[in-house]
Design a protein around this motif. Structure first.
Motif, mmCIF file in Angstrom:
data_model
loop_
_atom_site.group_PDB
_atom_site.id
_atom_site.type_symbol
_atom_site.label_atom_id
_atom_site.label_comp_id
_atom_site.label_asym_id
_atom_site.label_seq_id
_atom_site.Cartn_x
_atom_site.Cartn_y
_atom_site.Cartn_z
ATOM 1 N N LEU A 41 -4.573 3.697 -8.028
ATOM 2 C CA LEU A 41 -5.288 2.580 -7.405
ATOM 3 C C LEU A 41 -4.536 2.056 -6.188
ATOM 4 O O LEU A 41 -5.140 1.736 -5.163
ATOM 5 N N LEU A 42 -3.228 1.983 -6.290
ATOM 6 C CA LEU A 42 -2.431 1.514 -5.169
ATOM 7 C C LEU A 42 -2.396 2.533 -4.030
ATOM 8 O O LEU A 42 -2.498 2.166 -2.863
ATOM 9 N N TYR A 44 -4.492 5.237 -3.343
ATOM 10 C CA TYR A 44 -5.778 5.616 -2.745
ATOM 11 C C TYR A 44 -6.699 4.424 -2.508
ATOM 12 O O TYR A 44 -7.902 4.588 -2.371
ATOM 13 N N GLN A 45 -6.154 3.219 -2.435
ATOM 14 C CA GLN A 45 -6.995 2.033 -2.370
ATOM 15 C C GLN A 45 -7.962 2.026 -1.192
ATOM 16 O O GLN A 45 -9.100 1.577 -1.334
ATOM 17 N N THR A 46 -7.582 2.537 -0.053
ATOM 18 C CA THR A 46 -8.482 2.551 1.102
ATOM 19 C C THR A 46 -9.612 3.551 0.890
ATOM 20 O O THR A 46 -10.758 3.285 1.236
ATOM 21 N N TYR A 48 -10.776 4.377 -2.045
ATOM 22 C CA TYR A 48 -11.635 3.748 -3.056
ATOM 23 C C TYR A 48 -12.502 2.667 -2.428
ATOM 24 O O TYR A 48 -13.675 2.511 -2.784
ATOM 25 N N LEU A 49 -11.932 1.923 -1.506
ATOM 26 C CA LEU A 49 -12.704 0.894 -0.809
ATOM 27 C C LEU A 49 -13.848 1.531 -0.023
ATOM 28 O O LEU A 49 -14.981 1.034 -0.061
ATOM 29 N N ILE A 134 -14.215 5.188 -9.396
ATOM 30 C CA ILE A 134 -12.818 4.901 -9.071
ATOM 31 C C ILE A 134 -11.940 5.062 -10.305
ATOM 32 O O ILE A 134 -10.870 5.680 -10.249
ATOM 33 N N SER A 138 -8.994 7.779 -10.645
ATOM 34 C CA SER A 138 -7.615 7.320 -10.852
ATOM 35 C C SER A 138 -7.070 7.740 -12.215
ATOM 36 O O SER A 138 -5.860 7.858 -12.384
ATOM 37 N N ASN A 151 4.305 3.657 -4.411
ATOM 38 C CA ASN A 151 4.191 2.693 -5.502
ATOM 39 C C ASN A 151 5.518 2.004 -5.785
ATOM 40 O O ASN A 151 5.549 0.830 -6.142
ATOM 41 N N SER A 161 -0.116 -4.898 -0.559
ATOM 42 C CA SER A 161 -1.435 -4.397 -0.187
ATOM 43 C C SER A 161 -2.489 -5.213 -0.928
ATOM 44 O O SER A 161 -2.182 -5.862 -1.931
ATOM 45 N N MET A 163 -4.855 -4.195 -2.917
ATOM 46 C CA MET A 163 -4.976 -3.735 -4.303
ATOM 47 C C MET A 163 -3.789 -4.216 -5.129
ATOM 48 O O MET A 163 -3.945 -4.576 -6.288
#
Length: 190
Positions: A41-42, A44-46, A48-49, A134, A138, A151, A161, A163
């Protein structure tokens, strides 16, 4: 305090390569699975967004009123749960001891309020579908060295960030902070 910055959009071949970078999570070791999910999640957050925005826009164009209702309800329930977690000791203890159950409770509460307003299908497609995609990505995506390094930097507080802030509000980052703090204290004693 570190400045909040959005992580870069990861290349498609890093985000979704062939099956060699995906594996079934160890369902028996929930801590390891949770760590994989939080790490992805941290990292690939962009991506995922971007995925969530695409699904969100498609559903929003199909049903704008239902989309607005769903957004308002989910935002209100989320903000209410964060406020309650900070100001009510019982809820704060539950959030710390059962972070995944807390997130699920927020989602279920959102669902029930939205069902009373008649926008369940919009909620299911616009909110739950991206979350499910997502979470699946993840959970099954193996981490790489760049992922682990990013991370550690985020966990140490050298970088913040969106997330990371969200996960911290949901109580998902506390374990990582405690591990880093224990590691640093051990190194200082040596």
């Amino acid at each position: 305090m570190a400045k909040v910055e959005l992580t870069p959009l990861r290349p498609w071949d890093d985000f979704f390569p062939g099956g060699d970078r995906f594996a079934k999570p160890d369902f028996k070791d929930l801590a390891k699975w949770n760590n994989r999910v939080v790490s992805n999640l941290l990292y690939y957050q962009t991506n995922y967004l971007a995925l969530a925005v695409v699904v969100f826009l498609v559903v929003g164009f199909l049903n704008p009123l239902g989309m607005f209702t769903a957004m308002a309800v989910v935002s209100a329930v989320f903000l209410g749960s964060v406020w309650a977690g900070e100001n009510r000791a019982v809820i704060n203890n539950f959030k710390r001891q059962n972070p995944t159950a807390f997130v699920m409770a927020v989602m279920v509460a959102s669902y029930f309020v939205i069902s009373m307003l008649g926008s369940v299908m919009v909620f299911m497609t616009a909110i739950t579908l991206p979350l499910a995609l997502i979470f699946a990505h993840s959970s099954f995506r193996l981490r790489n060295m760049k992922n682990k390094l990013e991370n550690k930097i985020e966990g140490a507080g050298l970088k913040k960030s969106p997330m990371g802030i969200l996960l911290e509000a949901l109580g998902q980052q506390e374990e990582n902070f405690q591990k880093i703090q224990s590691f640093l204290e051990g190194k200082l004693k040596e």
